[in-house]
Design an enzyme around this catalytic site. Structure first.
Site, PDB file in Angstrom:
ATOM      1  N   TYR A 149     -14.492  -1.420   7.944  1.00 20.51           N
ATOM      2  CA  TYR A 149     -13.067  -1.080   8.105  1.00 20.51           C
ATOM      3  C   TYR A 149     -12.654  -1.265   9.571  1.00 20.51           C
ATOM      4  CZ  TYR A 149      -9.087   2.243   8.543  1.00 20.51           C
ATOM      5  OH  TYR A 149      -7.892   2.848   8.822  1.00 20.51           O
TER       6      TYR A 149
ATOM      7  N   ILE B  46      -4.724  11.250   9.911  1.00 22.89           N
ATOM      8  CA  ILE B  46      -3.365  11.766   9.693  1.00 22.89           C
ATOM      9  C   ILE B  46      -3.371  12.869   8.633  1.00 22.89           C
ATOM     10  CG2 ILE B  46      -1.024  11.121   8.981  1.00 22.89           C
ATOM     11  CD1 ILE B  46      -1.567   8.436  10.348  1.00 22.89           C
TER      12      ILE B  46
ATOM     13  N   ASP C 298      -0.789  -7.192  -5.743  1.00 24.73           N
ATOM     14  CA  ASP C 298      -2.179  -7.266  -5.277  1.00 24.73           C
ATOM     15  C   ASP C 298      -2.150  -8.085  -3.993  1.00 24.73           C
ATOM     16  OD1 ASP C 298      -4.779  -7.947  -4.722  1.00 24.73           O
ATOM     17  OD2 ASP C 298      -5.270  -8.564  -6.773  1.00 24.73           O
ATOM     18  N   ILE C 299      -2.594  -7.490  -2.906  1.00 25.09           N
ATOM     19  CA  ILE C 299      -2.465  -8.110  -1.591  1.00 25.09           C
ATOM     20  C   ILE C 299      -3.305  -9.394  -1.484  1.00 25.09           C
ATOM     21  CG2 ILE C 299      -4.247  -6.900  -0.220  1.00 25.09           C
ATOM     22  CD1 ILE C 299      -0.551  -7.371   0.664  1.00 25.09           C
TER      23      ILE C 299
ATOM     24  N   ILE D 225      -1.094  -1.961  -5.640  1.00 27.76           N
ATOM     25  CA  ILE D 225      -1.864  -2.593  -6.712  1.00 27.76           C
ATOM     26  C   ILE D 225      -1.829  -1.745  -7.987  1.00 27.76           C
ATOM     27  CG2 ILE D 225      -4.115  -1.618  -6.043  1.00 27.76           C
ATOM     28  CD1 ILE D 225      -5.257  -4.470  -6.596  1.00 27.76           C
TER      29      ILE D 225
ATOM     30  N   GLY E  94       0.830  -1.210   0.000  1.00 23.43           N
ATOM     31  CA  GLY E  94       0.000   0.000   0.000  1.00 23.43           C
ATOM     32  C   GLY E  94       0.861   1.255   0.000  1.00 23.43           C
TER      33      GLY E  94
ATOM     34  N   LYS F 123     -10.060  -4.028  11.154  1.00 20.93           N
ATOM     35  CA  LYS F 123      -8.855  -3.631  11.897  1.00 20.93           C
ATOM     36  C   LYS F 123      -8.883  -4.197  13.326  1.00 20.93           C
ATOM     37  CE  LYS F 123      -6.515  -1.168   8.875  1.00 20.93           C
ATOM     38  NZ  LYS F 123      -5.093  -1.423   8.538  1.00 20.93           N
TER      39      LYS F 123
HETATM   40  C1  AKB Z   1     -10.216   6.941   8.074  1.00 21.57           C
HETATM   41  O1  AKB Z   1     -10.747   8.057   8.229  1.00 21.57           O
HETATM   42  O2  AKB Z   1     -10.810   5.950   7.652  1.00 21.57           O
HETATM   43  C2  AKB Z   1      -8.769   6.790   8.462  1.00 21.57           C
HETATM   44  C3  AKB Z   1      -8.635   6.293   9.860  1.00 21.57           C
HETATM   45  C4  AKB Z   1      -8.994   7.155  10.985  1.00 21.57           C
HETATM   46  O3  AKB Z   1      -8.228   5.187  10.055  1.00 21.57           O
HETATM   47  N1  AKB Z   1      -8.071   8.015   8.292  1.00 21.57           N
END
Ligand code: AKB
Length: 311
Positions: free
Chosen positions: A138, A168, A48-49, A34, A7, A142
């Protein structure tokens, strides 16, 4: 030392690859993604992961000793295709962990996120160890990824290290696919157009961090002696917390005619399920983490870096 970054063309990947090249030398860093990069800045391979065989070939061809596994679909884009997001984010990680054990890779870095938190988590100064009930795929991928990292460290003695990144913000690269992206986009719009329409409401406070702090946290974590890394799931790290109206007012000190309006969309609901500020005392105690950038310092640096670029 031979470092693979997956990535590598993403927001953090672009800046982290450059920081790793500066620190360890260009020949020691193999970037992968990718898609091809817009600018080739060092060694690059297409990867490609989801293609485990190809990951194995790259690890062998380049005699990789450390992996920074950044390839992932972020919170907002993740909601468009939950099964694909789960597949990329979780199965990609499982391939990396499995191949790392088979090949005796020395260290693996896995970025987790504040998206692992949910409505059941305390919102202010969120402690390190809390029940995780994320509301995005997501965040789910994680949170599970953190558990898998913990498991591989426990069962196979894999030296895997994780941080829970806040949003970030950096001048090096644009953000894409996340809920905290507004805090990067706002600077580009302020300097180019003097106006920004924000997709979060004015008072949505989220944990954020300047890129330079995020890169330093990553490298300090990875270079810390193994015995200091007492957690193998994600360490909380804090930079600064602010809302869209607070960052807009800070930008206004440097761009006097800057204006902002608000048109919250589906990302508002995602942001509302996250926390507002983070307690990172465990990272401070275990491996000495301290952030350097608060909102005013970050804003000043972003504006001066981007001004140089736009001029
Ligand atoms: C997002 O907004 O999805 C990312 C995160 C906070 O992991 N920047």
């Amino acid at each position: 030392m031979s470092i693979l970054v997956t990535g590598a063309n993403g927001q953090v990947g672009t800046a982290l690859s450059a920081a790793l090249r500066d620190r360890y030398g260009s020949d020691h860093v193999i970037c992968s993604d990718i898609k091809p990069p817009t600018e080739v800045a060092g060694r690059f391979v297409m990867l490609d992961i989801l293609n485990t065989q190809r990951i194995a070939e790259v690890l062998d061809d380049y005699q990789v000793t450390e992996i920074y596994h950044l390839a992932a679909i972020l919170s907002a884009h993740g909601e468009w295709n939950p099964p694909k997001t789960w597949n990329v984010n979780l199965n990609g990680l499982l391939s990396i962990l499995e191949l790392a054990v088979e090949r005796d890779i020395k260290k693996v870095f896995f970025p987790s996120t504040i998206a692992v938190f949910g409505n059941t988590t305390p919102r202010i100064d969120t402690p390190q160890a809390v029940p995780l009930l994320p509301e995005t795929v997501y965040g789910m991928s994680k949170a599970s990824g953190e558990n898998w990292c913990h498991y591989y460290a426990l069962k196979y003695n894999l030296d895997v290290r994780c941080l829970r990144y806040p949003g970030i913000i950096g001048p090096e690269s644009l953000a894409g696919g996340g809920t905290t992206d507004y805090a990067v986009d706002i600077f580009h719009h302020a300097l180019q157009h003097g106006h920004y329409t924000c997709f979060l409401s004015p008072d949505t406070r989220l944990p954020m961090m300047y890129m330079e702090d995020a890169l330093r946290a990553t490298i300090e974590l990875m270079e810390a002696p193994s015995e200091q890394i007492q957690l193998r799931y994600g360490y909380n790290i804090s930079g600064c917390s602010f809302s869209p109206e607070e960052i807009a007012s800070e930008i206004g000190k440097h761009v006097p005619d800057f204006s902002i309006d608000y048109a919250p969309d589906f990302r508002q609901e995602i942001a509302a399920s996250w926390t507002q500020s983070i307690d990172d005392s465990t990272a401070r105690a275990h491996w000495g983490w301290t952030p350097a950038f608060d909102l005013p310092k970050m804003t000043e640096k972003m504006i001066s870096e981007l001004n140089n670029r736009y001029v």
